[in-house]
Design a protein around this motif. Structure first.
Motif, PDB file in Angstrom:
ATOM      1  N   THR A 174       0.210   1.796  -0.575  1.00  0.00           N
ATOM      2  CA  THR A 174      -0.347   1.370   0.488  1.00  0.00           C
ATOM      3  C   THR A 174      -1.779   0.579   0.009  1.00  0.00           C
ATOM      4  O   THR A 174      -2.229  -0.092   0.825  1.00  0.00           O
ATOM      5  N   ILE A 175      -2.297   0.690  -1.060  1.00  0.00           N
ATOM      6  CA  ILE A 175      -3.483   0.042  -1.418  1.00  0.00           C
ATOM      7  C   ILE A 175      -3.454  -1.386  -1.286  1.00  0.00           C
ATOM      8  O   ILE A 175      -4.418  -1.922  -0.795  1.00  0.00           O
TER       9      ILE A 175
ATOM     10  N   GLY B  40     -10.492   6.293  -3.074  1.00  0.00           N
ATOM     11  CA  GLY B  40     -10.147   7.110  -1.813  1.00  0.00           C
ATOM     12  C   GLY B  40      -8.523   7.664  -2.005  1.00  0.00           C
ATOM     13  O   GLY B  40      -8.294   8.689  -1.485  1.00  0.00           O
ATOM     14  N   ALA B  41      -7.543   6.662  -2.519  1.00  0.00           N
ATOM     15  CA  ALA B  41      -6.266   6.969  -2.472  1.00  0.00           C
ATOM     16  C   ALA B  41      -6.040   8.122  -3.700  1.00  0.00           C
ATOM     17  O   ALA B  41      -4.899   8.845  -3.799  1.00  0.00           O
TER      18      ALA B  41
ATOM     19  N   VAL C 163      -2.726   9.451   7.781  1.00  0.00           N
ATOM     20  CA  VAL C 163      -4.102   9.972   8.047  1.00  0.00           C
ATOM     21  C   VAL C 163      -4.891   9.672   6.951  1.00  0.00           C
ATOM     22  O   VAL C 163      -5.894   9.293   7.073  1.00  0.00           O
ATOM     23  N   ASN C 164      -4.393   9.903   5.538  1.00  0.00           N
ATOM     24  CA  ASN C 164      -4.924   9.697   4.376  1.00  0.00           C
ATOM     25  C   ASN C 164      -5.556   8.182   4.359  1.00  0.00           C
ATOM     26  O   ASN C 164      -6.695   7.927   4.018  1.00  0.00           O
ATOM     27  N   VAL C 165      -4.700   7.376   4.525  1.00  0.00           N
ATOM     28  CA  VAL C 165      -5.172   5.925   4.483  1.00  0.00           C
ATOM     29  C   VAL C 165      -6.006   5.526   5.416  1.00  0.00           C
ATOM     30  O   VAL C 165      -6.780   4.503   5.022  1.00  0.00           O
ATOM     31  N   THR C 166      -5.895   6.030   6.401  1.00  0.00           N
ATOM     32  CA  THR C 166      -6.702   5.828   7.684  1.00  0.00           C
ATOM     33  C   THR C 166      -8.051   6.188   7.311  1.00  0.00           C
ATOM     34  O   THR C 166      -9.210   5.709   7.527  1.00  0.00           O
TER      35      THR C 166
ATOM     36  N   ILE D 237     -10.422  -1.357 -11.222  1.00  0.00           N
ATOM     37  CA  ILE D 237     -10.543   0.258 -11.443  1.00  0.00           C
ATOM     38  C   ILE D 237      -9.363   0.773 -11.431  1.00  0.00           C
ATOM     39  O   ILE D 237      -9.417   2.008 -11.744  1.00  0.00           O
ATOM     40  N   ILE D 238      -8.276   0.384 -11.036  1.00  0.00           N
ATOM     41  CA  ILE D 238      -7.207   1.122 -10.897  1.00  0.00           C
ATOM     42  C   ILE D 238      -6.544   1.340 -12.386  1.00  0.00           C
ATOM     43  O   ILE D 238      -6.453   0.418 -13.194  1.00  0.00           O
TER      44      ILE D 238
END
Length: 436
Positions: free
Chosen positions: A279-280, A304-305, A392-395, A435-436
């Motif tokens: 979803t990034i 955050g992911a 919820v995590n991505v929110t 950064i990934i």
């Protein structure tokens, strides 16, 4: 036919194993009379062996997986010192929201009591956090007298502290300790691959655990399982639609309704894909449309992911209360604080492999001496809840990014409010994500 079976995903196989184990246990309980074959051969040997072997394989993974993940994660996170306040605020907000999430989950579990009524026999396992232990003792016990003993005994909080210290030092010394850094990075990769291999046996292990459990529990075990699902969903809903909007209003005075109106498509994609990493790109694109500078979002969203797992923390908090109530174990204040700390640290040490939430849940259970066998009951339905958790995590990643961007004057409020269009130069491309 075999080709179609191979196309079935591991998550679906786990769900199939759970359903077949549930049906098998209920059939044995209600329709098959007691006999040597049923009670001794099937329930006490075959099902017990299959379920216990799977649990032991998971417990085998916990310490080395979490330790390597913590070291590697801490080493990479400490690099954010180069970007100063953005890194500090991002990490701080992510940790605070995760702590709020697991605290909320524990409160919901205490109120609804999802595990009440199961009356499962407690495993012969002593708690690492006793009820009469003082807070001073808890703080002192976080630092291992002997790190090797902590690793061998599976004392997770000392292991986490020791891993964090090593990771921070490795980041500080950089090239001087490149060989050691490579060792832990490769060790982390090995443990992730081992986890993937062990998880291939999950459908069989879950089938055996469910069959043995419900061969004795029957239909009365379904109500607590349903209450567990409701507790997790309530916690996720409150986190997404109460906690996050409240934080957005408190720190930025922005309208949460405008955020959700534009961000709903990202939440739906996260729900359907069940993966934060996939979803990034969509998350970054939507945040650009909301006026967030790509210099901020291209750092905070991939980070955050990796470390912001509020949905997983909610599941772990409810699971702790579910297991404690099912086994008749009364967790004191110190034990609950330990759960909060361990769940927050587990979010940092979460490796990017399928079903790793189960491994970190084992770590949380071990930190307060809860029987890990309870995981077998709830894991079969985990894939369904995982879709909601990912949304919820991505929110949470997006809300935290908005707050950090606002505080660092990198948010175009007019774009957020729809008063002007996004600057095309602010569009985030995959090439920007170094950064990934």
């Amino acid at each position: 036919m075999l080709g179609k079976l191979k196309d079935i995903s591991l998550s679906n196989w786990i769900l199939i194993g759970m359903i077949l184990g549930l049906l098998t246990g209920i059939i044995l309980n209600f329709f098959v009379p007691d006999s040597f074959f049923k009670n001794i051969i099937l329930v006490d040997n075959i099902f017990y062996l299959g379920g216990s072997l799977f649990i032991k394989l998971m417990r085998m993974l916990v310490v080395p997986l979490v330790f390597c993940s913590i070291v590697v994660g801490a080493a990479s996170i400490s690099d954010i010192r180069k970007i100063g306040s953005i890194g500090g605020r991002t990490i701080g907000i992510y940790l605070i929201t995760t702590a709020l999430a697991v605290t909320l989950a524990l409160a919901i579990g205490m109120l609804i009591k999802p595990g009440a009524g199961l009356n499962m026999v407690a495993a012969a396992q002593s708690s690492n956090v006793t009820l009469n232990q003082t807070m001073t003792d808890t703080v002192l016990n976080m630092v291992p007298d002997n790190p090797l003993n902590a690793l061998s005994n599976g004392d997770m909080i000392p292991v986490i502290i020791f891993g964090l210290l090593i990771g921070i030092i490795l980041a500080k010394l950089k090239e001087e300790t490149q060989i050691v850094s490579d060792f832990f990075s490769q060790g982390n990769r090995i443990m992730m691959e081992m986890t993937s291999i062990v998880m291939k046996f999950a459908p069989i292990g879950i089938f055996c655990l469910m069959a043995r459990t419900f061969a004795g529990l029957g239909f009365e075990g379904l109500l607590p399982l349903g209450k567990y699902i409701i507790c997790v969903l309530i916690g996720l809903a409150i986190q997404a639609f109460v906690v996050y909007p409240a934080l957005l209003v408190i720190f930025t005075r922005l309208n949460p309704l405008k955020f959700f109106k534009k961000f709903f498509s990202v939440m739906f994609f996260a729900f359907s894909s069940s993966t934060s990493n996939a979803t990034i790109p969509l998350n970054l694109e939507k945040l650009s449309e909301l006026g967030v500078s790509k210099d901020v979002s291209s750092f905070t969203i991939p980070l955050g992911a990796t470390i912001n797992m509020d949905g997983t923390a909610i599941m772990q908090g409810v699971a702790v209360m579910f297991a404690a109530q099912a086994y008749g174990m009364d967790l004191g204040v110190t034990a609950l604080l330990t759960v909060i700390f361990t769940a927050v640290m587990a979010s940092i040490g979460t490796a990017g492999v399928p079903s790793v939430g189960l491994i970190t849940l084992t770590m949380v259970f071990n930190s307060v001496g809860l029987p890990v066998q309870a995981i077998g009951i709830i894991f079969g339905i985990d894939h369904i809840l995982d879709m909601f958790r990912t949304a919820v995590n991505v929110t949470g990643d997006a809300i935290c990014t908005l707050i950090v961007s606002f505080k660092n004057k990198s948010l175009d409020v007019d774009v957020f409010n729809g008063n002007k269009k996004m600057d095309p130069a602010n569009t985030v491309l995959l090439d920007d994500l170094d950064i990934i």
